[in-house]
Design an enzyme around this catalytic site. Structure first.
Site, short mmCIF file in Angstrom:
data_model
loop_
_atom_site.label_atom_id
_atom_site.label_comp_id
_atom_site.label_asym_id
_atom_site.label_seq_id
_atom_site.Cartn_x
_atom_site.Cartn_y
_atom_site.Cartn_z
N CYS A 90 2.60 5.58 -2.67
CA CYS A 90 3.40 5.38 -4.56
C CYS A 90 3.54 4.30 -4.57
O CYS A 90 3.00 3.80 -6.36
CB CYS A 90 5.46 5.15 -3.58
SG CYS A 90 5.50 7.08 -2.71
N GLY A 147 0.80 -1.32 -0.24
CA GLY A 147 0.15 0.11 -0.47
C GLY A 147 0.74 1.28 0.02
O GLY A 147 1.96 1.29 -0.72
C1 UGA Z 1 8.41 3.05 -1.97
C2 UGA Z 1 9.63 2.06 -2.55
O1 UGA Z 1 10.36 1.23 -2.14
C3 UGA Z 1 11.33 3.66 -2.72
O2 UGA Z 1 12.10 3.34 -3.44
C4 UGA Z 1 10.27 4.54 -3.61
O3 UGA Z 1 11.12 6.23 -3.23
C5 UGA Z 1 8.91 5.21 -2.53
O4 UGA Z 1 8.67 3.97 -3.32
C6 UGA Z 1 8.09 6.83 -4.01
O5 UGA Z 1 8.23 6.07 -4.24
O6 UGA Z 1 8.58 7.66 -3.09
P1 UGA Z 1 7.58 3.33 0.25
O7 UGA Z 1 6.81 3.72 -0.33
O8 UGA Z 1 8.36 3.92 1.64
O9 UGA Z 1 8.65 3.81 -0.92
O10 UGA Z 1 7.51 1.18 0.83
P2 UGA Z 1 7.72 0.17 0.92
O11 UGA Z 1 8.68 0.31 1.69
O12 UGA Z 1 8.02 -0.02 -0.38
O13 UGA Z 1 7.09 -0.59 0.42
C7 UGA Z 1 5.92 -0.55 0.28
C8 UGA Z 1 4.39 -1.37 0.51
O14 UGA Z 1 5.17 -3.27 0.53
C9 UGA Z 1 4.25 -1.88 2.47
O15 UGA Z 1 2.73 -1.55 2.24
C10 UGA Z 1 5.12 -2.70 2.81
O16 UGA Z 1 4.45 -3.24 3.82
C11 UGA Z 1 4.44 -3.78 1.44
N1 UGA Z 1 5.79 -4.71 1.74
C12 UGA Z 1 7.31 -4.57 1.15
C13 UGA Z 1 5.30 -5.93 1.08
O17 UGA Z 1 3.87 -6.59 1.33
N2 UGA Z 1 6.70 -6.80 1.17
C14 UGA Z 1 7.70 -6.79 1.44
O18 UGA Z 1 7.99 -7.66 0.94
C15 UGA Z 1 8.38 -5.85 1.35
#
Ligand code: UGA
Length: 437
Positions: free
Chosen positions: A264, A261
């Site tokens: 981004c 979620g």
């Molecule tokens: C994401 C990208 O990871 C960044 O590199 C990017 O700069 C940023 O978007 C942006 O476009 O500004 P972010 O939205 O902070 O960063 O979050 P993430 O760490 O990517 O996690 C996104 C979602 O994926 C979270 O809901 C997390 O719980 C989920 N997730 C992550 C999973 O369900 N499984 C995983 O293995 C990893």
């Protein structure tokens, strides 16, 4: 160097503070007076680990100021555009209103040789268009695209020590005047070894959307495997460990659960598909529809599994949802799978209590109809079933025996596959993970 940062949300506030930390003189500009007055008082208007401390530290040096007055951008050599590009209402495409407005508002204050640096995530082609707008108004100014890769929860370290710097410049050449200017801005991380790539404008824009699409695809891939593991009686966490040991695949972003979620990944893959359609290349990205569909299916799956765990009906079941933020170390609830599941359960007749260490204020603004409880102990009291939906450390560390003494029913659904099923079952709990037997 004197720098202005236009837009002081998650991206801009962190960027402004970090640029001041790197030694520059920075003015942060935003139209939102509340945000600016918080930041001017050295308080982050949102939860981001380390940001409050950094704001205090750099504001004490006098190098960082905040204002709502765009005229303060005058005199800066570099102007970062850090405003949001949300999903358009009722459409998949990105809404560029804020990027266009920020650029237009900045133009009267630009001097020749100034560099306007886009950091917002935009559909490919936007930078070329904006470069034209800037050139027409101030022929000797430059527009470059310098996408941002920071993660919420790690935003300060990701900005101070990025894993790469990408500069998109109009001619795609190292000799472009703006390259030297940006090298000066980023001299500290560059001296520390951060690689930097020079590209043309469309490539720089695409690097960002491609990176987020790849990350989303990785998560949906493992969630699709979780569906198969459920069907076959296999364990997706062990499967991820095993395939992740192949360093061509890697273990990161292979955590199956309730899906992605935030502000981004969901909107970026949708905007990317919309843009591909406009470019006549929609076929190239049809797989992202499936990535999105797999992701949204996770939420339905958890609601169904909760019904199953509750003996076939949700009516009147007291369900406590641990976590509201879209991920831990953040108070961001934009497109949070945890909250959307909580709202669905409530709609289907469950009596839902949501708790979270940081995100309850934002959650209550988005879903005022849900019941919120700040204290974990209070939230646990008399629950018929627990759902761990955001893997904050305090929930991962819950003790199954101590928790058992607080709730009514020993049923737990681990939406992030972070608990040890053996330990919880040994303490008498019915434990269900996602894609775990
Ligand atoms: C994401 C990208 O990871 C960044 O590199 C990017 O700069 C940023 O978007 C942006 O476009 O500004 P972010 O939205 O902070 O960063 O979050 P993430 O760490 O990517 O996690 C996104 C979602 O994926 C979270 O809901 C997390 O719980 C989920 N997730 C992550 C999973 O369900 N499984 C995983 O293995 C990893």
């Amino acid at each position: 160097m004197r720098i202005s940062v236009i837009g002081c949300g998650y991206l801009g506030a962190v960027h402004a503070a970090c640029m001041a930390k790197l030694g520059h003189e920075v003015v942060g500009i935003d139209v939102d007076e509340r945000k600016i007055s918080e930041l001017a008082a050295a308080r982050a208007p949102f939860f981001e680990p380390g940001l409050d401390e950094l704001l205090k530290e750099v504001q004490a040096t006098g190098r960082l100021t905040f204002t709502t007055d765009m005229a303060s951008a005058q005199g800066s050599a570099v102007h970062f555009i850090c405003v949001g590009t949300p999903q358009k209402k009722g459409e998949n495409a990105a809404d560029l209103t804020f990027v266009d407005a920020a650029t237009a508002a900045l133009i009267p204050y630009l001097s020749p040789t100034d560099v306007v640096v886009g950091k917002s995530t935009v559909p490919v082609g936007t930078a070329n268009r904006l470069a034209g707008v800037v050139q027409e108004a101030v022929p000797d100014a430059h527009l470059v695209w310098n996408p941002e890769f920071l993660r919420e929860g790690h935003a300060v370290s990701d900005t101070l020590q990025p894993d790469r710097l990408v500069y998109g410049v109009t001619d795609g050449s190292e000799e472009h005047e703006a390259v030297q200017v940006l090298d000066t801005v980023y001299s500290v991380p560059m001296e520390a070894g951060t690689p930097r790539l020079i590209t043309d404008l469309p490539t720089a824009e695409l690097v960002k959307t491609a990176a987020n699409s790849f990350l989303a695809t990785k998560i949906s891939f493992i969630n699709a495997m979780a569906e198969l593991c459920d069907a076959a009686g296999a364990d997706v966490t062990l499967l991820a460990d095993a395939i992740g040991m192949d360093d061509r695949i890697g273990r990161k972003f292979l955590n199956a659960g309730i899906g992605f979620g935030g502000g981004c990944l969901p909107k970026d893959i949708r905007a990317f598909m919309a843009r591909a359609g406009e470019l006549g290349a929609d076929q190239a990205l049809t797989f992202l529809r499936e990535v999105d569909a797999i992701n949204m299916r996770r939420r339905t799956r958890v609601v169904e599994l909760t019904r199953e765990v509750c003996g076939g009906s949700l009516l009147g079941q007291r369900i406590t949802v641990l976590g509201a933020a879209f991920k831990p170390e953040s108070d961001d609830v934009r497109d949070s799978p945890a909250l959307s599941i909580a709202a669905q359960l409530q709609l289907q007749g469950a009596v839902v209590t949501v708790t979270d260490p940081e995100a309850l204020g934002n959650a209550a603004r988005r879903f005022p109809e849900l019941h919120y409880e700040a204290s974990t102990d209070e939230a646990l009291r008399r629950a018929d079933a627990l759902l761990l939906l955001t893997e904050w450390r305090e929930y991962r560390d819950l003790d199954p025996y101590e928790t058992a003494a607080k709730v009514s029913g020993l049923k737990i659904l681990d939406g992030r596959n972070v608990l040890d099923p053996t330990k919880w079952r040994a303490a008498g709990w019915t434990y269900r993970g996602l894609g775990r037997p």
